[in-house]
Design a protein around this motif. Structure first.
Motif, mmCIF file in Angstrom:
data_model
loop_
_atom_site.group_PDB
_atom_site.id
_atom_site.type_symbol
_atom_site.label_atom_id
_atom_site.label_comp_id
_atom_site.label_asym_id
_atom_site.label_seq_id
_atom_site.Cartn_x
_atom_site.Cartn_y
_atom_site.Cartn_z
ATOM 1 N N LYS A 269 61.830 33.042 43.248
ATOM 2 C CA LYS A 269 62.697 32.547 44.319
ATOM 3 C C LYS A 269 63.663 33.637 44.785
ATOM 4 C CE LYS A 269 65.825 29.412 43.287
ATOM 5 N NZ LYS A 269 66.424 28.091 42.940
ATOM 6 N N TRP A 270 64.213 34.373 43.826
ATOM 7 C CA TRP A 270 65.119 35.472 44.190
ATOM 8 C C TRP A 270 64.384 36.516 45.022
ATOM 9 C CZ3 TRP A 270 64.422 40.616 42.855
ATOM 10 C CH2 TRP A 270 65.453 41.483 43.235
ATOM 11 N N CYS A 271 63.201 36.896 44.579
ATOM 12 C CA CYS A 271 62.455 37.953 45.265
ATOM 13 C C CYS A 271 62.083 37.528 46.689
ATOM 14 C CB CYS A 271 61.202 38.296 44.464
ATOM 15 S SG CYS A 271 60.475 39.887 44.927
ATOM 16 N N ASP A 272 61.728 36.260 46.860
ATOM 17 C CA ASP A 272 61.387 35.771 48.193
ATOM 18 C C ASP A 272 62.567 35.882 49.158
ATOM 19 O OD1 ASP A 272 58.828 35.185 47.419
ATOM 20 O OD2 ASP A 272 59.188 33.039 47.118
ATOM 21 N N GLY A 273 63.793 35.771 48.612
ATOM 22 C CA GLY A 273 64.961 35.780 49.494
ATOM 23 C C GLY A 273 65.749 37.066 49.514
ATOM 24 N N ALA A 274 65.320 38.067 48.732
ATOM 25 C CA ALA A 274 66.092 39.309 48.620
ATOM 26 C C ALA A 274 65.330 40.467 49.246
ATOM 27 C CB ALA A 274 66.387 39.603 47.151
ATOM 28 N N CYS A 277 64.248 43.349 46.973
ATOM 29 C CA CYS A 277 63.243 43.179 45.933
ATOM 30 C C CYS A 277 62.041 44.071 46.229
ATOM 31 C CB CYS A 277 62.811 41.718 45.837
ATOM 32 S SG CYS A 277 61.419 41.431 44.713
ATOM 33 N N HIS A 280 59.314 42.133 47.796
ATOM 34 C CA HIS A 280 59.686 41.226 48.883
ATOM 35 C C HIS A 280 58.605 41.218 49.971
ATOM 36 C CE1 HIS A 280 62.356 38.850 51.353
ATOM 37 N NE2 HIS A 280 62.184 39.681 52.361
#
Length: 493
Positions: A269-274, A277, A280
């Motif tokens: 979830k973090w990678c999808d929004g960062a 990343c 990403h």
């Protein structure tokens, strides 16, 4: 930063160092423990002297003589390795705070000598910080086993009843070897015995009541202490909480898998929004699955050992799981991207992971019986369903290593009466000690259990930002208990 009132949400559901000699290996949580200049202490006395680590001055070491078997106090004894750093502000000193190390297998002596910064400045200012190597670890009669026999450890990937039987037989041979090399303390490694050691240390420090901070596996020690000696506790922080009431192997493995999978989902979830990343814009799970497949074929190069293959288990436990501890999402993404871009190795077999540190300690505390291969296979299938992105998690290795082992201190629900308020601290997304465990232990402690929630990630939370730090410091120094249901916001990593 003020506390955040909250209701508990619903959620699904540190490295081994081994010093290897020519014929044996000492299983410890410390590769090279600071030497003790102090001579072995008399009963109940601590003779402090500088620890043998000139690069990190200021710590003092001592040895505390305790019985091998507390049921026979007049019998054989051994020396418990102890270390302390005195309060930075003697005029504001509250007393001694004893730290219970994690693992099992972590060295409390190492923490005090080399990692004192893991405690807040206020705690270092107001307390003598004391810790020890639990029995069987580091400088306290460490478990010693044949290196050759350890190298023969069968893979936990069992495929038939014959593999199951061979693992049980191997575990029996290994226990006999370790017992012969370690001595009589080998049969007295469980946390119930360590509780008695902890109380002896409290008395030797001259503290009428114990101030204690236990982290991870150290919370099992703290919870058992408050159950055994509730009126000898001044204050107790249980950080990243283990629930020793989990009754069965299935329940233990399911809850462990759920906690790890939750951390993987948070990473995705973090990678999808960062945008920062390294993965990403890509299908993170697809990239990860390709690495798992390459590792399973022996074609994935170990980033730390060029030319050597990385096993599936090490990819999961040494790469991903360790990054979840900090947490280090950016570092994990970069590591995955780097391995994905690397060329394949020629297919080669991978070996079983090394024996986890202080496995005999874990086996003496956790009764996780598995009847046969059929039941074992059903547990593996359940874990793969619960944590589909993280096969071969370390708890499964531990369960396999404990097959056939006796358990001196099996799981039970806490029964605590007459204790002061106990502060529990847990991250909402802890990969190793899932949040539901902390909720469960707080309930077992009854009115005395107060859970402070860190609304972020990682294993360990008491210094995760000023809100958490101030709450824990206020409790330890002034016995100021946070309101029930308190939480602190996540701090960007």
């Amino acid at each position: 930063m003020p506390f955040r009132g909250r209701s508990a949400p619903r959620i699904a559901g540190r490295g081994t160092a081994m010093a290897v000699g020519a014929a044996m290996v000492v299983i410890t949580g410390l590769a090279a423990a600071p030497a003790l200049h102090a001579s072995p202490s008399a009963v109940g006395a601590l003779r402090w002297a500088p620890c043998d680590d000139p690069a990190r001055p200021g710590a003092e070491c001592a040895a505390l003589s305790v019985p091998v078997d507390w049921a026979r106090p007049g019998g054989p004894r051994f020396d418990l390795a102890v270390a302390r750093r005195k309060a930075a502000d003697p005029g504001a000193r509250v007393g001694s705070m004893v730290f219970g190390p994690g693992g099992p297998g972590d060295s409390g002596v190492e923490t005090v000598v080399r990692r004192i910064s893991r405690f807040s400045p206020e705690v270092r200012r107001r307390f003598d910080i004391v810790s020890f190597d639990p029995r069987g670890v580091g400088g306290s009669e460490p478990v010693t086993c044949s290196a050759d026999l350890l190298a023969e450890r069968p893979s936990p990937e069992l495929r038939r009843q014959a593999d199951f039987d061979a693992t049980v037989a191997y575990n029996k041979r290994l226990r006999a070897d370790c017992r012969a090399r370690t001595g009589p303390v080998f049969d007295h490694l469980d946390t119930a015995r360590t509780v008695r050691d902890l109380d002896a240390l409290r008395a030797a420090l001259g503290e009428r009541k114990l101030t204690f901070h236990g982290s991870s596996y150290g919370t099992l020690l703290g919870a058992r202490y408050v159950e055994t000696y509730p009126r000898r506790v001044r204050a107790m922080v249980l950080e990243s909480v283990m629930d020793h009431s989990v009754p069965t192997a299935r329940a233990f493995l399911r809850s462990s898998a759920a906690a790890a999978q939750d951390s993987f989902q948070e990473f995705v979830k973090w990678c999808d929004g960062a945008p920062g990343c390294a993965l990403h814009g890509r299908d993170v799970r697809a990239v990860w699955r390709s690495l798992l497949a390459r590792a399973g074929r022996g074609e994935l190069e170990d980033p730390a050992k060029p030319g050597a293959s990385l096993s599936t288990s090490d990819l999961v436990n040494k790469i991903a799981f360790r990054k979840f501890y900090r947490p280090d999402h950016a570092g994990l993404a970069a590591a995955i991207a780097g391995m994905d871009a690397s060329g394949p190795l020629p297919p080669s077999p991978t070996s079983a992971a090394p024996l986890p540190a202080a496995t005999p300690v874990f086996c003496s505390d956790w009764r996780l019986p598995v009847r046969d291969y059929r039941e074992y296979a059903s547990l593996v299938a359940m874990m793969n369903t619960t944590a589909p992105d993280l096969p071969h998690l370390l708890p499964l290795h531990m369960a396999a290593a404990c097959l056939g082992a006796p358990t001196a201190n099996p799981q039970h629900r806490l029964e605590v009466r007459g204790a002061p308020p106990i502060l529990l601290s847990n991250a909402l997304h802890d990969p190793a000690t899932g949040y539901p465990w902390a909720v469960s232990v707080a309930r077992q402690l009854g009115r005395g259990g107060v859970l402070l929630t860190y609304e972020g990630h990682g294993h360990g939370s008491v210094t995760s930002g000023p809100c958490m730090e101030d709450a824990v410091d206020g409790y330890l120094t002034d016995l100021a208990v946070p309101p029930r249901g308190s939480g602190c916001p996540a701090v960007p990593s």
